[in-house]
Scaffold this motif. Structure first.
Motif, PDB file in Angstrom:
ATOM      1  N   PRO A   1       0.796  -1.230   0.000  1.00 16.28           N
ATOM      2  CA  PRO A   1       0.000   0.000   0.000  1.00 16.28           C
ATOM      3  C   PRO A   1       0.833   1.286   0.000  1.00 16.28           C
ATOM      4  CG  PRO A   1      -0.907  -1.568   1.558  1.00 16.28           C
ATOM      5  CD  PRO A   1       0.396  -2.143   1.080  1.00 16.28           C
ATOM      6  N   VAL A   2       0.245   2.316  -0.605  1.00 12.25           N
ATOM      7  CA  VAL A   2       0.922   3.617  -0.676  1.00 12.25           C
ATOM      8  C   VAL A   2       0.635   4.458   0.569  1.00 12.25           C
ATOM      9  CG1 VAL A   2       0.970   3.773  -3.192  1.00 12.25           C
ATOM     10  CG2 VAL A   2      -1.073   4.530  -1.966  1.00 12.25           C
ATOM     11  N   ARG A   3      -0.262   3.953   1.430  1.00  7.52           N
ATOM     12  CA  ARG A   3      -0.632   4.686   2.642  1.00  7.52           C
ATOM     13  C   ARG A   3       0.104   4.116   3.838  1.00  7.52           C
ATOM     14  NH1 ARG A   3      -6.699   6.389   2.493  1.00  7.52           N
ATOM     15  NH2 ARG A   3      -6.381   6.411   4.739  1.00  7.52           N
ATOM     16  N   ARG A   4       0.457   5.012   4.758  1.00  9.26           N
ATOM     17  CA  ARG A   4       1.189   4.488   5.926  1.00  9.26           C
ATOM     18  C   ARG A   4       0.243   4.028   7.026  1.00  9.26           C
ATOM     19  NH1 ARG A   4       4.375  10.036   7.424  1.00  9.26           N
ATOM     20  NH2 ARG A   4       2.739  11.473   6.793  1.00  9.26           N
ATOM     21  N   ASP A   5      -1.089   4.291   6.871  1.00  5.67           N
ATOM     22  CA  ASP A   5      -2.002   3.985   7.972  1.00  5.67           C
ATOM     23  C   ASP A   5      -2.780   2.685   7.780  1.00  5.67           C
ATOM     24  OD1 ASP A   5      -3.471   4.840   5.825  1.00  5.67           O
ATOM     25  OD2 ASP A   5      -4.819   6.117   6.976  1.00  5.67           O
ATOM     26  N   VAL A   6      -2.381   1.846   6.812  1.00  2.87           N
ATOM     27  CA  VAL A   6      -3.143   0.602   6.668  1.00  2.87           C
ATOM     28  C   VAL A   6      -2.402  -0.553   7.358  1.00  2.87           C
ATOM     29  CG1 VAL A   6      -4.386   1.200   4.546  1.00  2.87           C
ATOM     30  CG2 VAL A   6      -2.170   0.131   4.381  1.00  2.87           C
ATOM     31  N   PRO A   7      -3.161  -1.419   8.048  1.00  7.26           N
ATOM     32  CA  PRO A   7      -2.506  -2.542   8.735  1.00  7.26           C
ATOM     33  C   PRO A   7      -2.091  -3.594   7.714  1.00  7.26           C
ATOM     34  CG  PRO A   7      -4.901  -2.595   9.045  1.00  7.26           C
ATOM     35  CD  PRO A   7      -4.610  -1.396   8.212  1.00  7.26           C
ATOM     36  N   VAL A   8      -0.821  -3.960   7.724  1.00  7.89           N
ATOM     37  CA  VAL A   8      -0.354  -4.903   6.697  1.00  7.89           C
ATOM     38  C   VAL A   8      -0.072  -6.296   7.281  1.00  7.89           C
ATOM     39  CG1 VAL A   8       0.579  -3.204   5.089  1.00  7.89           C
ATOM     40  CG2 VAL A   8       2.019  -4.042   6.939  1.00  7.89           C
ATOM     41  N   ASP A   9      -0.508  -6.512   8.531  1.00 15.73           N
ATOM     42  CA  ASP A   9      -0.176  -7.799   9.160  1.00 15.73           C
ATOM     43  C   ASP A   9      -0.812  -9.003   8.473  1.00 15.73           C
ATOM     44  OD1 ASP A   9      -2.136  -6.142  10.210  1.00 15.73           O
ATOM     45  OD2 ASP A   9      -2.440  -7.425  11.960  1.00 15.73           O
ATOM     46  N   GLU A  10      -1.809  -8.764   7.627  1.00 14.03           N
ATOM     47  CA  GLU A  10      -2.404  -9.908   6.918  1.00 14.03           C
ATOM     48  C   GLU A  10      -1.685 -10.203   5.605  1.00 14.03           C
ATOM     49  OE1 GLU A  10      -6.583  -9.391   6.386  1.00 14.03           O
ATOM     50  OE2 GLU A  10      -6.873  -9.125   8.543  1.00 14.03           O
ATOM     51  N   LEU A  11      -0.791  -9.331   5.202  1.00 14.12           N
ATOM     52  CA  LEU A  11      -0.046  -9.585   3.963  1.00 14.12           C
ATOM     53  C   LEU A  11       1.074 -10.598   4.255  1.00 14.12           C
ATOM     54  CD1 LEU A  11       0.190  -5.990   2.444  1.00 14.12           C
ATOM     55  CD2 LEU A  11      -1.564  -7.731   2.077  1.00 14.12           C
ATOM     56  N   ASP A  12       1.633 -11.211   3.192  1.00 17.25           N
ATOM     57  CA  ASP A  12       2.647 -12.236   3.437  1.00 17.25           C
ATOM     58  C   ASP A  12       3.953 -11.605   3.951  1.00 17.25           C
ATOM     59  OD1 ASP A  12       4.318 -11.428   1.358  1.00 17.25           O
ATOM     60  OD2 ASP A  12       3.695 -12.991  -0.021  1.00 17.25           O
ATOM     61  N   PRO A  13       4.859 -12.424   4.507  1.00 14.81           N
ATOM     62  CA  PRO A  13       6.064 -11.860   5.130  1.00 14.81           C
ATOM     63  C   PRO A  13       6.898 -11.008   4.164  1.00 14.81           C
ATOM     64  CG  PRO A  13       5.962 -14.257   5.461  1.00 14.81           C
ATOM     65  CD  PRO A  13       4.805 -13.898   4.605  1.00 14.81           C
ATOM     66  N   CYS A  14       6.885 -11.375   2.866  1.00 11.93           N
ATOM     67  CA  CYS A  14       7.680 -10.591   1.901  1.00 11.93           C
ATOM     68  C   CYS A  14       7.090  -9.178   1.773  1.00 11.93           C
ATOM     69  CB  CYS A  14       7.662 -11.247   0.523  1.00 11.93           C
ATOM     70  SG  CYS A  14       8.069 -12.987   0.551  1.00 11.93           S
ATOM     71  N   ALA A  15       5.771  -9.091   1.706  1.00 13.10           N
ATOM     72  CA  ALA A  15       5.117  -7.786   1.583  1.00 13.10           C
ATOM     73  C   ALA A  15       5.338  -6.973   2.854  1.00 13.10           C
ATOM     74  CB  ALA A  15       3.631  -7.974   1.322  1.00 13.10           C
ATOM     75  N   GLN A  16       5.235  -7.641   3.991  1.00  6.91           N
ATOM     76  CA  GLN A  16       5.421  -6.917   5.258  1.00  6.91           C
ATOM     77  C   GLN A  16       6.831  -6.335   5.351  1.00  6.91           C
ATOM     78  OE1 GLN A  16       4.040  -8.732   8.873  1.00  6.91           O
ATOM     79  NE2 GLN A  16       2.535  -9.953   7.773  1.00  6.91           N
ATOM     80  N   GLN A  17       7.777  -7.113   4.853  1.00 11.68           N
ATOM     81  CA  GLN A  17       9.170  -6.650   4.893  1.00 11.68           C
ATOM     82  C   GLN A  17       9.362  -5.442   3.964  1.00 11.68           C
ATOM     83  OE1 GLN A  17      11.956  -9.275   3.169  1.00 11.68           O
ATOM     84  NE2 GLN A  17      13.579  -8.764   4.614  1.00 11.68           N
ATOM     85  N   SER A  18       8.783  -5.531   2.769  1.00 10.54           N
ATOM     86  CA  SER A  18       8.913  -4.427   1.826  1.00 10.54           C
ATOM     87  C   SER A  18       8.261  -3.160   2.391  1.00 10.54           C
ATOM     88  CB  SER A  18       8.248  -4.819   0.489  1.00 10.54           C
ATOM     89  OG  SER A  18       8.082  -3.693  -0.323  1.00 10.54           O
ATOM     90  N   PHE A  19       7.078  -3.359   3.006  1.00 11.71           N
ATOM     91  CA  PHE A  19       6.352  -2.215   3.573  1.00 11.71           C
ATOM     92  C   PHE A  19       7.157  -1.582   4.716  1.00 11.71           C
ATOM     93  CE2 PHE A  19       3.158  -0.155   6.257  1.00 11.71           C
ATOM     94  CZ  PHE A  19       2.377   0.508   5.325  1.00 11.71           C
TER      95      PHE A  19
END
Ligand code: BGC
Length: 441
Positions: free
Chosen positions: A343-361
């Motif tokens: 996501p381009v927003r800093r206020d969205v919870p990304v804990d449901e995304l996979d570990p690779c996405a969480q790391q990138s975020f």
């Protein structure tokens, strides 16, 4: 068509307002991500009319966009990223979305880097969709496990693993000779060899002297070595001979399919590949590991996908409504989960995304992270500049007769030709058109 409240002939429900969208999302995951946006639009009475043009990296789509615009058949919405977007905005072709940005408080919710990318001469000129990371090294865990090979995280480990994979009859690397794909691998290797600050001096500040650095020659060598790991075992020796050995300009989706099926074990690619692996049923962390290209673990080589609204379309209200939707938190999560970006927003919870996405975020969100703009995906150069560089890197990769030192000089010469003279020098009659007036950050 322009009135969202217009009644359907013979029915009570209003006809959805149509927005023709030109883009290059045609792989299974890209398609699914675009369909997700279309479905959310339909809920708001907007109809996404698809104007997809196949071709990874979007060069074909941009050519079609140019043609359509010249012939007064411009779409209402177009995928226009980075410096290309700035070029179109400079020509007055894009609708300014300042009202949307203010109403939706984009300045507070979006990452500052995203806002600065969207802003040209103090106006917001596009709606952001997702942030891709380019410097990924994907490793097929099942293949590594099956042959009891350790997952590598540096070049020594990569080369050791490649040797073991060869011995086990597996082609170590998936690679395509398609020019934008060759150059996408190259920019990630360059970041590894040069580090963020030299990379920026080359691609952002465009310092000619920076192109003298031995790191550039090293990354060109790495590119060739990496490509060599994708050649069939029998062709390996021949690759250093005078005749080029071709791998073919295979679409990136075929590389992903090979990797997913275990026909190759390592892949360097932007994380749209992760979206595609998802569409094939593979999960990041479980089935494949996403590591950074060696030497780039702390950095984020980024590309931001944006949709611009064409000006003077007669459907401004609908374009604004679509832009608002694209920036919303729910859409951001739904879309990016499928697409492989974050996501381009800093206020969205990304804990449901996979570990690779969480790391990138997490990396992108950390102000201490060196974020460097992708050259191939238009963050550092506009269409003309990036095409010229891609072409040069591509020729080098495929032609064994060209030395890395010669390619280095060519790249430096290209930069000289693309960069306008300093202000003190009198301008030549027709300045080179390649460089956008907006400097990338
Ligand atoms: C775009 C991605 C796309 C990829 C492959 C990149 O330039 O930013 O959205 O998935 O090309 O086509």
């Amino acid at each position: 068509m322009s009135d969202p409240a217009a009644a359907k002939p013979g029915g009570d429900a209003p006809a959805p307002a149509e927005l023709n969208v030109l883009h290059w999302w045609t792989s299974a995951s890209e398609r699914a991500a675009a369909d997700h946006v279309a479905a959310r639009m339909a809920e708001q009475g907007l109809r996404w009319v698809d104007g997809a043009v196949a071709g990874g990296g979007g060069s074909a789509a941009i050519k079609v966009l140019n043609e359509r615009t010249l012939r007064r058949m411009a779409p209402k919405v177009a995928q226009l990223n980075g410096q290309s977007m700035s070029e179109w905005a400079d020509m007055g072709l894009l609708l300014e979305l300042d009202g949307v940005a203010q109403r939706r408080n984009w300045a507070r919710t979006m990452f500052p880097q995203v806002m600065s990318q969207l802003t040209v001469r103090e106006h917001v000129v596009a709606a952001p969709l997702g942030i891709h990371r380019i410097n990924n090294l994907y490793l097929n865990k099942a293949v590594f496990a099956q042959h009891r090979i350790e997952l590598p995280s540096d070049w020594t480990g990569v080369l050791r693993a490649a040797k073991a994979l060869r011995a086990a009859g597996v082609t170590p690397v998936a690679f395509s000779d398609e020019p934008w794909q060759v150059a996408t691998v190259f920019e990630a290797l360059l970041l590894g060899e040069a580090g963020p600050s030299l990379y920026r001096r080359m691609m952002v500040q465009r310092e000619l002297q920076a192109f003298d650095d031995p790191a550039l020659e090293r990354s060109l060598r790495r590119l060739r070595d990496w490509r060599g790991l994708a050649l069939p075992a029998a062709a390996q020796g021949a690759a250093s001979g005078p005749q080029p050995v071709m791998l073919g300009e295979r679409p990136w989706t075929e590389l992903v399919a090979d990797f997913a099926a275990g026909r190759s074990a390592m892949l360097i690619m932007g994380d749209w590949a992760r979206g595609e692996l998802g569409s094939l049923g593979l999960e990041g962390g479980r089935d494949f590991d996403c590591r950074a290209v060696p030497g780039t673990a702390q950095a984020h080589l980024y590309s931001i996908d944006t949709l611009a609204m064409l000006a003077g379309s007669g459907v401004q209200a609908e374009q604004e409504k679509m832009a608002e939707l694209l920036g919303s938190a729910t859409l951001q999560l739904g879309y990016n989960r499928i697409k492989g970006s974050v996501p381009v927003r800093r206020d969205v919870p990304v804990d449901e995304l996979d570990p690779c996405a969480q790391q990138s975020f997490a990396l992108f969100a950390n102000p201490a992270t060196p974020r460097v703009p992708s050259l191939v995906h238009r963050m550092a150069f506009g269409e003309v500049g990036k095409n010229a560089i891609i072409e040069t890197v591509h020729r080098f990769a495929l032609d064994p007769a060209q030395t890395p030192a010669a390619a280095q000089r060519k790249l430096q010469g290209l930069l000289r030709a693309l960069t306008p003279p300093p202000p003190s020098t009198p301008s030549p009659p027709s300045p080179p058109a390649a460089i956008s007036p907006k400097a990338p950050r």
